[in-house]
Design a protein around this motif. Structure first.
Motif, PDB file in Angstrom:
ATOM      1  N   LYS A 159     -46.475   3.049 -54.258  1.00 14.41           N
ATOM      2  CA  LYS A 159     -47.239   2.155 -53.393  1.00 14.41           C
ATOM      3  C   LYS A 159     -46.422   0.902 -53.085  1.00 14.41           C
ATOM      4  N   TRP A 160     -45.789   0.334 -54.124  1.00 13.35           N
ATOM      5  CA  TRP A 160     -44.952  -0.853 -53.921  1.00 13.35           C
ATOM      6  C   TRP A 160     -43.789  -0.532 -53.003  1.00 13.35           C
ATOM      7  N   ARG A 161     -43.154   0.645 -53.181  1.00 11.03           N
ATOM      8  CA  ARG A 161     -42.014   1.012 -52.346  1.00 11.03           C
ATOM      9  C   ARG A 161     -42.423   1.145 -50.883  1.00 11.03           C
ATOM     10  N   ARG A 162     -43.534   1.844 -50.651  1.00 10.96           N
ATOM     11  CA  ARG A 162     -44.000   2.041 -49.281  1.00 10.96           C
ATOM     12  C   ARG A 162     -44.357   0.706 -48.627  1.00 10.96           C
ATOM     13  N   GLU A 163     -45.025  -0.170 -49.367  1.00 11.80           N
ATOM     14  CA  GLU A 163     -45.376  -1.479 -48.820  1.00 11.80           C
ATOM     15  C   GLU A 163     -44.123  -2.294 -48.521  1.00 11.80           C
ATOM     16  N   SER A 164     -43.118  -2.184 -49.393  1.00 16.16           N
ATOM     17  CA  SER A 164     -41.871  -2.926 -49.176  1.00 16.16           C
ATOM     18  C   SER A 164     -41.128  -2.399 -47.954  1.00 16.16           C
ATOM     19  N   VAL A 165     -41.092  -1.070 -47.810  1.00 20.85           N
ATOM     20  CA  VAL A 165     -40.447  -0.475 -46.638  1.00 20.85           C
ATOM     21  C   VAL A 165     -41.158  -0.921 -45.362  1.00 20.85           C
ATOM     22  N   LEU A 166     -42.484  -0.846 -45.387  1.00 21.08           N
ATOM     23  CA  LEU A 166     -43.257  -1.234 -44.204  1.00 21.08           C
ATOM     24  C   LEU A 166     -43.047  -2.706 -43.867  1.00 21.08           C
ATOM     25  N   ALA A 167     -43.003  -3.571 -44.884  1.00 18.90           N
ATOM     26  CA  ALA A 167     -42.813  -5.000 -44.643  1.00 18.90           C
ATOM     27  C   ALA A 167     -41.433  -5.273 -44.037  1.00 18.90           C
ATOM     28  N   ALA A 168     -40.400  -4.593 -44.557  1.00 14.01           N
ATOM     29  CA  ALA A 168     -39.045  -4.808 -44.053  1.00 14.01           C
ATOM     30  C   ALA A 168     -38.928  -4.347 -42.599  1.00 14.01           C
ATOM     31  N   VAL A 169     -39.477  -3.172 -42.293  1.00 17.29           N
ATOM     32  CA  VAL A 169     -39.401  -2.654 -40.923  1.00 17.29           C
ATOM     33  C   VAL A 169     -40.218  -3.523 -39.974  1.00 17.29           C
ATOM     34  N   THR A 170     -41.398  -3.940 -40.432  1.00 20.98           N
ATOM     35  CA  THR A 170     -42.242  -4.779 -39.583  1.00 20.98           C
ATOM     36  C   THR A 170     -41.543  -6.089 -39.226  1.00 20.98           C
ATOM     37  N   ALA A 171     -40.913  -6.719 -40.213  1.00 17.20           N
ATOM     38  CA  ALA A 171     -40.198  -7.964 -39.959  1.00 17.20           C
ATOM     39  C   ALA A 171     -39.069  -7.749 -38.952  1.00 17.20           C
ATOM     40  N   LEU A 172     -38.355  -6.633 -39.097  1.00 16.09           N
ATOM     41  CA  LEU A 172     -37.239  -6.359 -38.189  1.00 16.09           C
ATOM     42  C   LEU A 172     -37.747  -6.093 -36.769  1.00 16.09           C
ATOM     43  N   LEU A 173     -38.806  -5.300 -36.638  1.00 16.24           N
ATOM     44  CA  LEU A 173     -39.339  -4.993 -35.310  1.00 16.24           C
ATOM     45  C   LEU A 173     -39.944  -6.225 -34.643  1.00 16.24           C
ATOM     46  N   GLU A 174     -40.570  -7.080 -35.432  1.00 15.52           N
ATOM     47  CA  GLU A 174     -41.116  -8.315 -34.868  1.00 15.52           C
ATOM     48  C   GLU A 174     -39.999  -9.194 -34.315  1.00 15.52           C
ATOM     49  N   THR A 175     -38.896  -9.272 -35.075  1.00 15.15           N
ATOM     50  CA  THR A 175     -37.753 -10.054 -34.596  1.00 15.15           C
ATOM     51  C   THR A 175     -37.187  -9.451 -33.315  1.00 15.15           C
ATOM     52  N   SER A 176     -37.076  -8.109 -33.303  1.00 19.92           N
ATOM     53  CA  SER A 176     -36.542  -7.440 -32.118  1.00 19.92           C
ATOM     54  C   SER A 176     -37.425  -7.702 -30.903  1.00 19.92           C
ATOM     55  N   ALA A 177     -38.739  -7.608 -31.078  1.00 24.76           N
ATOM     56  CA  ALA A 177     -39.652  -7.840 -29.955  1.00 24.76           C
ATOM     57  C   ALA A 177     -39.561  -9.274 -29.462  1.00 24.76           C
ATOM     58  N   THR A 178     -39.442 -10.224 -30.401  1.00 24.96           N
ATOM     59  CA  THR A 178     -39.347 -11.642 -30.018  1.00 24.96           C
ATOM     60  C   THR A 178     -38.068 -11.912 -29.239  1.00 24.96           C
ATOM     61  N   VAL A 179     -36.946 -11.368 -29.764  1.00 21.50           N
ATOM     62  CA  VAL A 179     -35.664 -11.568 -29.094  1.00 21.50           C
ATOM     63  C   VAL A 179     -35.682 -10.905 -27.721  1.00 21.50           C
ATOM     64  N   ARG A 180     -36.216  -9.696 -27.646  1.00 21.91           N
ATOM     65  CA  ARG A 180     -36.261  -8.991 -26.361  1.00 21.91           C
ATOM     66  C   ARG A 180     -37.088  -9.766 -25.340  1.00 21.91           C
ATOM     67  N   GLN A 181     -38.160 -10.387 -25.791  1.00 23.29           N
ATOM     68  CA  GLN A 181     -38.969 -11.211 -24.879  1.00 23.29           C
ATOM     69  C   GLN A 181     -38.177 -12.421 -24.402  1.00 23.29           C
ATOM     70  N   GLN A 182     -37.422 -13.017 -25.336  1.00 28.44           N
ATOM     71  CA  GLN A 182     -36.592 -14.165 -24.944  1.00 28.44           C
ATOM     72  C   GLN A 182     -35.525 -13.759 -23.934  1.00 28.44           C
ATOM     73  N   LEU A 183     -35.005 -12.544 -24.090  1.00 26.63           N
ATOM     74  CA  LEU A 183     -33.976 -12.080 -23.154  1.00 26.63           C
ATOM     75  C   LEU A 183     -34.529 -11.907 -21.747  1.00 26.63           C
TER      76      LEU A 183
END
Length: 226
Positions: free
Chosen positions: A82-106
């Motif tokens: 459960k901890w591993r899955r939550e950690s994986v999801l948190a890491a991917v979510t943070a990365l995708l949020e950054t990507s979406a923010t940067v793409r919007q800025q572009l």
């Protein structure tokens, strides 16, 4: 002769009595021996029963302890997963949020001076660079396919950022021709579209890693116009 008859009678009676006593004693002795033997057999049977009961109780105790240990281990494994899955999801979510923010800025920037564009480019690279920690965590916690897809996304996003800086710079260049501007806009649109595709690839890899049903055929998110 007659005087000896009582004596002989007494001797006969005594002999008969003695024989009877001996026979009775033998019978009693056999009965006692048989009783002793039955008692020994019963005692041995009782001892075996006690040993069997004790062995069964010890086995049940061992089984209970082993079952408890297995349950504990299973619970620990479930908590770890459960901890591993939550950690994986948190890491991917943070990365995708950054990507979406940067793409919007572009897609929504307009500058007047070259210095502003340079500062904008540095900020973009700093934002993208902060995703390196997420990729590192994913390399530790997940199948290599997922962090590889994340790295592909970051490389594509970096390329899109560089092309955006070039497009903005070229827009301020008074010597730029219409063909130059059209070429950079075409290249920019391709870079944004590639970024969106890489984001979807990361989502699919994440779902596969977490055992979630694959996404249906997704509609491509349209890139914003320049």
């Amino acid at each position: 002769m007659t005087q000896w008859l009582p004596l002989f009678s007494s001797l006969v009676v005594a002999f008969v009595v003695l024989v009877g006593v001996l026979l009775t004693n033998r019978t009693n002795r056999r009965a006692i021996d048989a009783a002793d033997e039955r008692g020994s057999i019963a005692l041995e049977a009782a001892q075996r029963n006690v040993e069997a009961v004790n062995a069964a109780a010890e086995q049940r105790s061992r089984d209970a302890i082993e079952a408890a240990q297995r349950n504990t281990e299973s619970a620990e494994q479930r908590e770890h997963e459960k901890w591993r899955r939550e950690s994986v999801l948190a890491a991917v979510t943070a990365l995708l949020e950054t990507s979406a923010t940067v793409r919007q800025q572009l897609s929504s920037q307009d500058f007047t001076y070259i210095g502003e564009i340079d500062r904008f480019g540095l900020d973009l690279h700093e934002s993208i660079g902060q995703c390196g920690g997420s990729v590192t965590r994913l390399r530790i916690l997940s199948n290599p396919r997922l962090p590889n897809r994340c790295e592909d996304l970051l490389r594509t996003l970096t390329a899109a950022a560089n092309i955006t800086v070039q497009k903005l710079t070229l827009t301020l260049d008074g010597d730029a021709t219409v063909e130059d501007l059209d070429d950079i806009r075409t290249l920019w649109h391709k870079a944004i579209a590639s970024t969106v595709e890489q984001e979807l690839s990361v989502v699919k890899a994440t779902r596969a890693e977490l055992g979630i049903e694959p996404l249906p055929t997704a509609e491509r998110v349209p890139a914003s116009a320049a």
